[in-house]
Design a protein around this motif. Structure first.
Motif, PDB file in Angstrom:
ATOM      1  N   GLN A  41       0.852  -1.185   0.000  1.00 38.88           N
ATOM      2  CA  GLN A  41       0.000   0.000   0.000  1.00 38.88           C
ATOM      3  C   GLN A  41       0.888   1.236   0.000  1.00 38.88           C
ATOM      4  O   GLN A  41       1.867   1.304   0.733  1.00 38.88           O
ATOM      5  N   VAL A  42       0.567   2.222  -0.807  1.00 36.54           N
ATOM      6  CA  VAL A  42       1.333   3.458  -0.893  1.00 36.54           C
ATOM      7  C   VAL A  42       0.684   4.504   0.005  1.00 36.54           C
ATOM      8  O   VAL A  42      -0.539   4.550   0.149  1.00 36.54           O
ATOM      9  N   CYS A  43       1.494   5.337   0.617  1.00 33.40           N
ATOM     10  CA  CYS A  43       1.021   6.414   1.496  1.00 33.40           C
ATOM     11  C   CYS A  43       0.055   7.316   0.725  1.00 33.40           C
ATOM     12  O   CYS A  43       0.306   7.670  -0.420  1.00 33.40           O
ATOM     13  N   GLU A  44      -1.042   7.672   1.379  1.00 32.83           N
ATOM     14  CA  GLU A  44      -2.078   8.471   0.728  1.00 32.83           C
ATOM     15  C   GLU A  44      -2.013   9.952   1.090  1.00 32.83           C
ATOM     16  O   GLU A  44      -2.872  10.722   0.696  1.00 32.83           O
ATOM     17  N   ALA A  45      -1.016  10.373   1.828  1.00 26.45           N
ATOM     18  CA  ALA A  45      -0.913  11.769   2.254  1.00 26.45           C
ATOM     19  C   ALA A  45      -0.005  12.554   1.323  1.00 26.45           C
ATOM     20  O   ALA A  45       1.065  12.088   0.944  1.00 26.45           O
ATOM     21  N   ARG A  46      -0.423  13.732   0.949  1.00 23.26           N
ATOM     22  CA  ARG A  46       0.370  14.687   0.167  1.00 23.26           C
ATOM     23  C   ARG A  46       1.040  14.075  -1.052  1.00 23.26           C
ATOM     24  O   ARG A  46       2.147  14.443  -1.410  1.00 23.26           O
ATOM     25  N   SER A  47       0.453  13.131  -1.685  1.00 24.14           N
ATOM     26  CA  SER A  47       1.046  12.460  -2.854  1.00 24.14           C
ATOM     27  C   SER A  47       2.397  11.844  -2.520  1.00 24.14           C
ATOM     28  O   SER A  47       3.289  11.778  -3.356  1.00 24.14           O
ATOM     29  N   CYS A  48       2.564  11.409  -1.307  1.00 25.07           N
ATOM     30  CA  CYS A  48       3.785  10.746  -0.855  1.00 25.07           C
ATOM     31  C   CYS A  48       3.838   9.369  -1.528  1.00 25.07           C
ATOM     32  O   CYS A  48       2.822   8.719  -1.714  1.00 25.07           O
ATOM     33  N   SER A  49       5.021   8.919  -1.896  1.00 24.09           N
ATOM     34  CA  SER A  49       5.129   7.639  -2.593  1.00 24.09           C
ATOM     35  C   SER A  49       5.825   6.570  -1.756  1.00 24.09           C
ATOM     36  O   SER A  49       6.257   5.557  -2.275  1.00 24.09           O
ATOM     37  N   GLU A  50       5.920   6.794  -0.447  1.00 20.02           N
ATOM     38  CA  GLU A  50       6.533   5.818   0.454  1.00 20.02           C
ATOM     39  C   GLU A  50       5.546   4.688   0.751  1.00 20.02           C
ATOM     40  O   GLU A  50       4.348   4.814   0.537  1.00 20.02           O
ATOM     41  N   ILE A  51       6.059   3.598   1.286  1.00 20.79           N
ATOM     42  CA  ILE A  51       5.226   2.452   1.628  1.00 20.79           C
ATOM     43  C   ILE A  51       4.495   2.740   2.933  1.00 20.79           C
ATOM     44  O   ILE A  51       5.093   3.179   3.912  1.00 20.79           O
ATOM     45  N   ALA A  52       3.189   2.490   2.954  1.00 21.41           N
ATOM     46  CA  ALA A  52       2.362   2.758   4.132  1.00 21.41           C
ATOM     47  C   ALA A  52       2.585   1.692   5.200  1.00 21.41           C
ATOM     48  O   ALA A  52       2.795   0.521   4.897  1.00 21.41           O
ATOM     49  N   VAL A  53       2.525   2.135   6.460  1.00 23.78           N
ATOM     50  CA  VAL A  53       2.727   1.223   7.581  1.00 23.78           C
ATOM     51  C   VAL A  53       1.530   1.172   8.525  1.00 23.78           C
ATOM     52  O   VAL A  53       1.419   0.253   9.329  1.00 23.78           O
ATOM     53  N   ALA A  54       0.637   2.162   8.444  1.00 23.98           N
ATOM     54  CA  ALA A  54      -0.506   2.204   9.357  1.00 23.98           C
ATOM     55  C   ALA A  54      -1.592   3.118   8.793  1.00 23.98           C
ATOM     56  O   ALA A  54      -1.363   3.872   7.850  1.00 23.98           O
ATOM     57  N   PHE A  55      -2.770   3.036   9.402  1.00 24.11           N
ATOM     58  CA  PHE A  55      -3.891   3.898   9.035  1.00 24.11           C
ATOM     59  C   PHE A  55      -4.097   4.936  10.128  1.00 24.11           C
ATOM     60  O   PHE A  55      -3.900   4.653  11.308  1.00 24.11           O
ATOM     61  N   ASN A  56      -4.521   6.134   9.730  1.00 21.63           N
ATOM     62  CA  ASN A  56      -4.885   7.128  10.738  1.00 21.63           C
ATOM     63  C   ASN A  56      -6.372   6.967  11.061  1.00 21.63           C
ATOM     64  O   ASN A  56      -7.029   6.056  10.557  1.00 21.63           O
ATOM     65  N   ASP A  57      -6.909   7.848  11.892  1.00 20.16           N
ATOM     66  CA  ASP A  57      -8.315   7.744  12.300  1.00 20.16           C
ATOM     67  C   ASP A  57      -9.289   7.953  11.145  1.00 20.16           C
ATOM     68  O   ASP A  57     -10.433   7.535  11.219  1.00 20.16           O
TER      69      ASP A  57
END
Length: 82
Positions: A41-57
């Motif tokens: 899963q790719v990070c969904e914040a600010r068009s960041c392209s890093e690998i996601a590690v968790a979900f926010n609220d």
């Protein structure tokens, strides 16, 4: 820890079925565009392209850096407190 891509379920590819549903006759159709074939899963914040590690609220998948920024801003903390 890494989250698997929600589009391809961590497979890295999109599979097609002749009949749909539970049809066992499936084949690889194309690479997953959401994760570029990595299955992560790719990070969904600010068009960041890093690998996601968790979900926010709010249900957004975030990388480590974006999760730290979100936590600091959400709970009015300073980065020294974290």
């Amino acid at each position: 820890m890494r989250l698997t891509c929600s589009t391809c379920n961590g497979e890295g590819a999109i599979f097609k079925s002749r009949y749909g549903g539970n049809d066992p006759d499936v084949w690889r159709d194309r690479e997953c565009e959401a994760c570029n074939g990595s299955g992560n899963q790719v990070c969904e914040a600010r068009s960041c392209s890093e690998i996601a590690v968790a979900f926010n609220d709010d249900g957004e998948a975030l990388c480590e850096d974006c999760l730290l920024e979100w936590t600091v801003s959400e709970f009015d903390l300073e980065e020294d407190d974290v």
